[in-house]
Design an enzyme around this catalytic site. Sequence first.
Site, PDB file in Angstrom:
ATOM      1  N   LYS A 199       0.861  -1.190   0.000  1.00  0.00           N
ATOM      2  CA  LYS A 199       0.000   0.000   0.000  1.00  0.00           C
ATOM      3  C   LYS A 199       0.891   1.232   0.000  1.00  0.00           C
ATOM      4  CE  LYS A 199      -1.751   2.875   2.707  1.00  0.00           C
ATOM      5  NZ  LYS A 199      -1.669   4.097   1.872  1.00  0.00           N
ATOM      6  N   GLY A 251       7.002   4.964   8.147  1.00  0.00           N
ATOM      7  CA  GLY A 251       6.160   6.148   8.278  1.00  0.00           C
ATOM      8  C   GLY A 251       6.370   6.820   9.616  1.00  0.00           C
ATOM      9  N   GLY A 256       3.343   4.023  13.345  1.00  0.00           N
ATOM     10  CA  GLY A 256       4.060   2.764  13.562  1.00  0.00           C
ATOM     11  C   GLY A 256       3.568   2.043  14.807  1.00  0.00           C
ATOM     12  N   GLU A 273      10.135   1.107  10.337  1.00  0.00           N
ATOM     13  CA  GLU A 273      11.174   2.123  10.118  1.00  0.00           C
ATOM     14  C   GLU A 273      10.465   3.457  10.300  1.00  0.00           C
ATOM     15  OE1 GLU A 273      13.032   4.889   8.898  1.00  0.00           O
ATOM     16  OE2 GLU A 273      13.058   4.095   6.840  1.00  0.00           O
ATOM     17  N   CYS A 307      13.782  10.397   6.447  1.00  0.00           N
ATOM     18  CA  CYS A 307      13.706   9.947   7.840  1.00  0.00           C
ATOM     19  C   CYS A 307      15.060  10.069   8.517  1.00  0.00           C
ATOM     20  CB  CYS A 307      13.190   8.517   7.914  1.00  0.00           C
ATOM     21  SG  CYS A 307      13.993   7.446   6.722  1.00  0.00           S
ATOM     22  N   GLU A 407      10.447  15.710  15.033  1.00  0.00           N
ATOM     23  CA  GLU A 407      10.776  15.562  13.615  1.00  0.00           C
ATOM     24  C   GLU A 407      10.015  16.618  12.801  1.00  0.00           C
ATOM     25  OE1 GLU A 407       9.388  12.037  11.395  1.00  0.00           O
ATOM     26  OE2 GLU A 407      11.483  11.779  10.819  1.00  0.00           O
TER      27      GLU A 407
HETATM   28  O1  TXE Z   1       2.774   9.518   7.808  1.00  0.00           O
HETATM   29  P1  TXE Z   1       1.958   8.182   8.037  1.00  0.00           P
HETATM   30  P2  TXE Z   1       2.275  10.875   7.102  1.00  0.00           P
HETATM   31  C1  TXE Z   1       6.755  11.477   9.342  1.00  0.00           C
HETATM   32  C2  TXE Z   1       7.030  12.927   9.014  1.00  0.00           C
HETATM   33  C3  TXE Z   1       5.719  13.401   8.512  1.00  0.00           C
HETATM   34  C4  TXE Z   1       4.760  12.618   9.376  1.00  0.00           C
HETATM   35  C5  TXE Z   1       3.376  12.449   8.831  1.00  0.00           C
HETATM   36  O2  TXE Z   1       7.387  13.602  10.192  1.00  0.00           O
HETATM   37  O3  TXE Z   1       5.551  14.775   8.678  1.00  0.00           O
HETATM   38  O4  TXE Z   1       5.366  11.354   9.504  1.00  0.00           O
HETATM   39  O5  TXE Z   1       3.417  11.873   7.532  1.00  0.00           O
HETATM   40  C6  TXE Z   1      -0.131   4.667   6.095  1.00  0.00           C
HETATM   41  N1  TXE Z   1      -2.585   1.672   9.482  1.00  0.00           N
HETATM   42  N2  TXE Z   1       7.177  10.567   8.280  1.00  0.00           N
HETATM   43  O6  TXE Z   1       0.995  11.326   7.677  1.00  0.00           O
HETATM   44  O7  TXE Z   1       0.546   8.497   8.379  1.00  0.00           O
HETATM   45  C7  TXE Z   1      -0.267   5.857   5.151  1.00  0.00           C
HETATM   46  O8  TXE Z   1      -1.395   5.715   4.326  1.00  0.00           O
HETATM   47  C8  TXE Z   1      -1.788   1.335   8.453  1.00  0.00           C
HETATM   48  C9  TXE Z   1       8.423   9.887   8.473  1.00  0.00           C
HETATM   49  O9  TXE Z   1       2.309  10.656   5.634  1.00  0.00           O
HETATM   50  O10 TXE Z   1       2.733   7.362   8.986  1.00  0.00           O
HETATM   51  C10 TXE Z   1       1.060   5.792   4.416  1.00  0.00           C
HETATM   52  O11 TXE Z   1       1.022   4.787   3.421  1.00  0.00           O
HETATM   53  N3  TXE Z   1      -1.215   2.241   7.649  1.00  0.00           N
HETATM   54  C11 TXE Z   1       8.563   8.742   7.535  1.00  0.00           C
HETATM   55  C12 TXE Z   1       2.038   5.362   5.515  1.00  0.00           C
HETATM   56  O12 TXE Z   1       1.228   4.764   6.524  1.00  0.00           O
HETATM   57  C13 TXE Z   1      -1.424   3.539   7.887  1.00  0.00           C
HETATM   58  C14 TXE Z   1       8.113   8.990   6.148  1.00  0.00           C
HETATM   59  C15 TXE Z   1       2.830   6.521   6.142  1.00  0.00           C
HETATM   60  O13 TXE Z   1       1.918   7.501   6.578  1.00  0.00           O
HETATM   61  C16 TXE Z   1      -2.255   3.954   8.959  1.00  0.00           C
HETATM   62  C17 TXE Z   1       6.844   9.691   6.101  1.00  0.00           C
HETATM   63  C18 TXE Z   1      -2.857   2.952   9.775  1.00  0.00           C
HETATM   64  N4  TXE Z   1      -3.632   3.237  10.814  1.00  0.00           N
HETATM   65  C19 TXE Z   1       6.441  10.472   7.144  1.00  0.00           C
HETATM   66  N5  TXE Z   1      -2.297   5.316   8.961  1.00  0.00           N
HETATM   67  C20 TXE Z   1       9.889   8.072   7.527  1.00  0.00           C
HETATM   68  N6  TXE Z   1      10.184   7.291   8.548  1.00  0.00           N
HETATM   69  O14 TXE Z   1      10.625   8.176   6.568  1.00  0.00           O
HETATM   70  C21 TXE Z   1      -1.525   5.735   7.936  1.00  0.00           C
HETATM   71  N7  TXE Z   1      -1.013   4.672   7.273  1.00  0.00           N
END
Ligand code: TXE
Length: 509
Positions: A199, A251, A256, A273, A307, A407
């Site tokens: 996804k 994410g 996470g 991660e 990240c 972050e």
């Molecule tokens: O992250 P999400 P977002 C951080 C960065 C950013 C913040 C928010 O600080 O500003 O996160 O970004 C899926 N069950 N990082 O809102 O929500 C979502 O659809 C399962 C750091 O985009 O964590 C997407 O595919 N999945 C990071 C993925 O999770 C779910 C990179 C990431 O989205 C879910 C990106 C759920 N309940 C953002 N809710 C890094 N580590 O590199 C959301 N998703």
Amino acid sequence: MTSDSIGYYTGSIEETHAAAREDVLALGEFGAWIGSESRSADSGEEFATLDPVVGEEICSVPQCTATDVDAAVKAAQEAFDGGWGACSPQERSNAMLSWVATLRENVGDLALVESLDGGKPLKHALVETKYALDFLEYYAKVVQADEGITVPTDDDMHVYTRHEPHGVVGLITPWNFPLTISFWKLGPALAAGNAAVIKPAEQTPLSMLYAAELSKDILPDGTLNVVTGFGEEAGAPLTEHAAVGKVSFTGEDVTGKTVMKAAAETVTAVTLELGGKSPYVVFPSADVKKAVRDVAHGIFYNAGQSCDACSRVLVHEDIAEEFTEGLVARAEGLTPGDTLVEGTTVGPLISADQFEKVTDYVEIGREEGATCVTGGAVEDGDLTDGWYVRPTVLTDVDNDMRVAQEEIFGPVEVITTFETYDEAIELANDVEFGLAAGVATENTTLAHRAAADIEAGSVWINGNYATPIPGGPFGGYKQSGIGRECSRDALRHFTQEKAVHVALDEPSL
Ligand code: TXE
């Protein structure tokens, strides 16, 4: 553009992006990829994916929900049961390498899709796409050398181990490096014999959909499935699905934790991660110019949306002024621009939400007493329809400020000074994250000492900051995650180990 040459565009920003949109839409169908067919969501609903440079829709993609996730998991299970799980590593490797060859033939187009959907300068998107493919290739090759072990035992028993795939795995990826992070996960998952449902982030679904379309008639039907949609609607059902044997997520740390809780219900293995607030420690023995170059790349590349961005500089007070002047000059030399024209190295942030988050943090920093030496939102010119923030540097930052602890995920560097080695290490470790770190010093002993003392999954010394290589493990300490990607070890995370004990009778002849 099917070779790896870069097909830059010319014209006004509206013209270049309208032309690129047309080129991208001619490439594929961009439906959900289930059982090797491009499909609509069961509900028929769609959502728009936007071009972050101009803030306009590129196209709409299926808004998948639990029903579609279930169909994708069933297709994956059939592919797994139908032979992918049981075929030899050699056969899997050959199929993956054929896919890689096809992706390489289309690398220019893949890069264009990645650039348009993710707001990345075209040149960077090309470099990243090639880099992402190196990981698929690495796992396709390394699995051929993945032997098990024989356990030494008494002569009445023979004990050996097997590494068996989980079956169906769920992969959830973010928007900052869509193809790279997808291939970090798909490489070991497929090589180990699993069938995958991935996804992608709702902001950047297109490159993975296109890459999946390019797997048609190469990977067995259903081996790779892509469901597009939002986190709660499409991500959560994947983490909760009883037939999913392993979840790998990249994410936000808060998401996470939700993923881990969902996986706990079915005792599903997880790799996480998550975020970071990675320190870059510049000791007085550093080559300051070199450190400035490396830090600038480590925080401003991809508009700071990495990240492992080195989002905190800890610099010795004796060289703080020289370092800061150098970094500010470098930041001001990086000009945001149209991602599709030659020479641009700074693109926009991914979304209006991210723009608001980053600019709010700059304001929070000011309120906390930091000085914004350079940077901030782009407020005039033809970039204002997109979500552009200029490379930003905050000084006078204490480590307990929010801008030093949280972050930001944008092109914002915060600078804190230190006096002693112990203070530097204490500051470096005084955050809840532990993904990466940088160290600048020409003193080899000090470099190794600091690398050992900093709590982080990866440390870069004197350059190449934050570029994991195929074979080099990547992942977090503390709240930055669980498990490692990019290395051979990731194959282990996508398999279950079985010990087989064979009783040996006395020879009867
Ligand atoms: O992250 P999400 P977002 C951080 C960065 C950013 C913040 C928010 O600080 O500003 O996160 O970004 C899926 N069950 N990082 O809102 O929500 C979502 O659809 C399962 C750091 O985009 O964590 C997407 O595919 N999945 C990071 C993925 O999770 C779910 C990179 C990431 O989205 C879910 C990106 C759920 N309940 C953002 N809710 C890094 N580590 O590199 C959301 N998703």
